[in-house]
Write an enzyme that holds these catalytic residues in place. Structure first.
Site, PDB file in Angstrom:
ATOM      1  N   TYR A 285     -12.701  -2.273  11.832  1.00  0.00           N
ATOM      2  CA  TYR A 285     -11.330  -1.737  11.749  1.00  0.00           C
ATOM      3  C   TYR A 285     -10.573  -1.964  13.065  1.00  0.00           C
ATOM      4  CZ  TYR A 285      -7.652   1.724  10.742  1.00  0.00           C
ATOM      5  OH  TYR A 285      -6.452   2.350  10.525  1.00  0.00           O
TER       6      TYR A 285
ATOM      7  N   GLY B 216       0.823  -1.220   0.000  1.00  0.00           N
ATOM      8  CA  GLY B 216       0.000   0.000   0.000  1.00  0.00           C
ATOM      9  C   GLY B 216       0.846   1.254   0.000  1.00  0.00           C
TER      10      GLY B 216
END
Ligand code: NAP
Length: 247
Positions: free
Chosen positions: A155, A12
């Protein structure tokens, strides 16, 4: 040059925190594998870093949620550089909702990218690192994995899981001199936090003793510490870089 002749793979890393880590590692002499789900952006980042810091870089597309992508990523990295000294598990997403309203797909998507993605990358890099008898794995967790956060059950669970993975892998790999640590950022200015409303940002800032969001460089400097010889007797640690919002 603290990372001269080291090879670092950052997931990422086309933008945000991952990109900042890539820049800081390159400025310390590391050669880089810039990996992201978006190949165009990853290639752009790899080209810019190569031109600026004069280090070797490659860009590889990888969706960390897919084990076969991670296997291909490690193969391309080893084909190019023959070794991977440092893995930074940075790729992550949010899909926020209250528990009552959260859909199964929102839960699954975040757990699959943020938690299974870390497992996929560690599993696939571990054979090479075990053979090398050295390595550094740095997992980007989050303050909400430590303290919880309303509206982020998926999350916070994923990031709490990343902390548990960090400690378990630190124990499994220590005898081969592979150090595994995590960074738990607080709220950092990136595309991920830009999408919050002004009210949400103001509320968050009021809970931070340093009364501001952090910058990507704050996280990149912590990652450099874990990647360098300065941290050679530290493993299984979770470093809070959060302006004091959780102590
Ligand atoms: P960001 O700006 O959104 O960057 C994340 C990068 O990862 C993007 O390029 C994104 O691509 C990519 N990505 C998304 N899903 C992926 C996948 N399945 N496989 C590979 N790459 C993927 O986010 P950030 O704020 O820099 O966050 C980086 C890490 O820090 C994440 O793990 C995040 O949870 C953690 N973190 C951030 C904060 C914060 O305040 N920003 C706080 C605590 C922890 P696309 O944009 O194309 O999807």
């Amino acid at each position: 040059m603290r990372l001269k002749e080291k090879t670092a793979l950052i997931t990422g890393s086309a933008q945000g925190i991952g990109r900042a880590i890539a820049d800081v590692f390159a400025s310390e002499g590391a050669q880089l594998i810039i990996s992201d789900i978006n190949l165009g952006l990853a290639q752009k980042a790899a080209d810019e870093i190569k031109a600026k810091y004069l280090v070797e870089t490659i860009a590889v597309a990888c969706n960390v949620a897919k084990l076969e992508d991670c296997e291909a990523l490690i193969k391309s990295s080893l084909d190019k550089f023959s070794k991977i000294d440092i893995l930074v598990n940075n790729a992550g997403i949010t899909k926020d909702n209250l528990v009552l309203r959260m859909s199964e797909s929102e839960w699954d998507a975040v757990i699959t990218v943020n938690l299974k993605g870390v497992f996929n990358c560690i599993k696939t890099v571990s054979r090479a690192m075990l053979k090398q008898r050295q390595g550094r794995i740095i997992n980007i967790a989050s303050v909400v994995g430590q303290m919880g956060n309303a509206g982020q059950v998926n999350y916070s669970a994923s990031k709490g899981g990343v902390i548990a993975v960090t400690k378990t892998c630190a124990r499994e790999f220590a005898s081969r001199n592979i150090l595994v640590n995590a960074i738990a950022p607080g709220f950092i200015r990136t595309a991920m936090t830009d999408k919050l409303s002004k009210e949400q940002k103001d509320m968050m800032i009021s809970s931070i003793p340093l009364v501001r969001f952090g910058e990507v460089l704050d996280i990149a400097k912590a990652a450099l510490f874990f990647a360098s010889d300065d941290s050679s007797y530290i493993t299984g640690h979770v470093l809070a870089v959060n302006g004091g919002m959780y102590m």
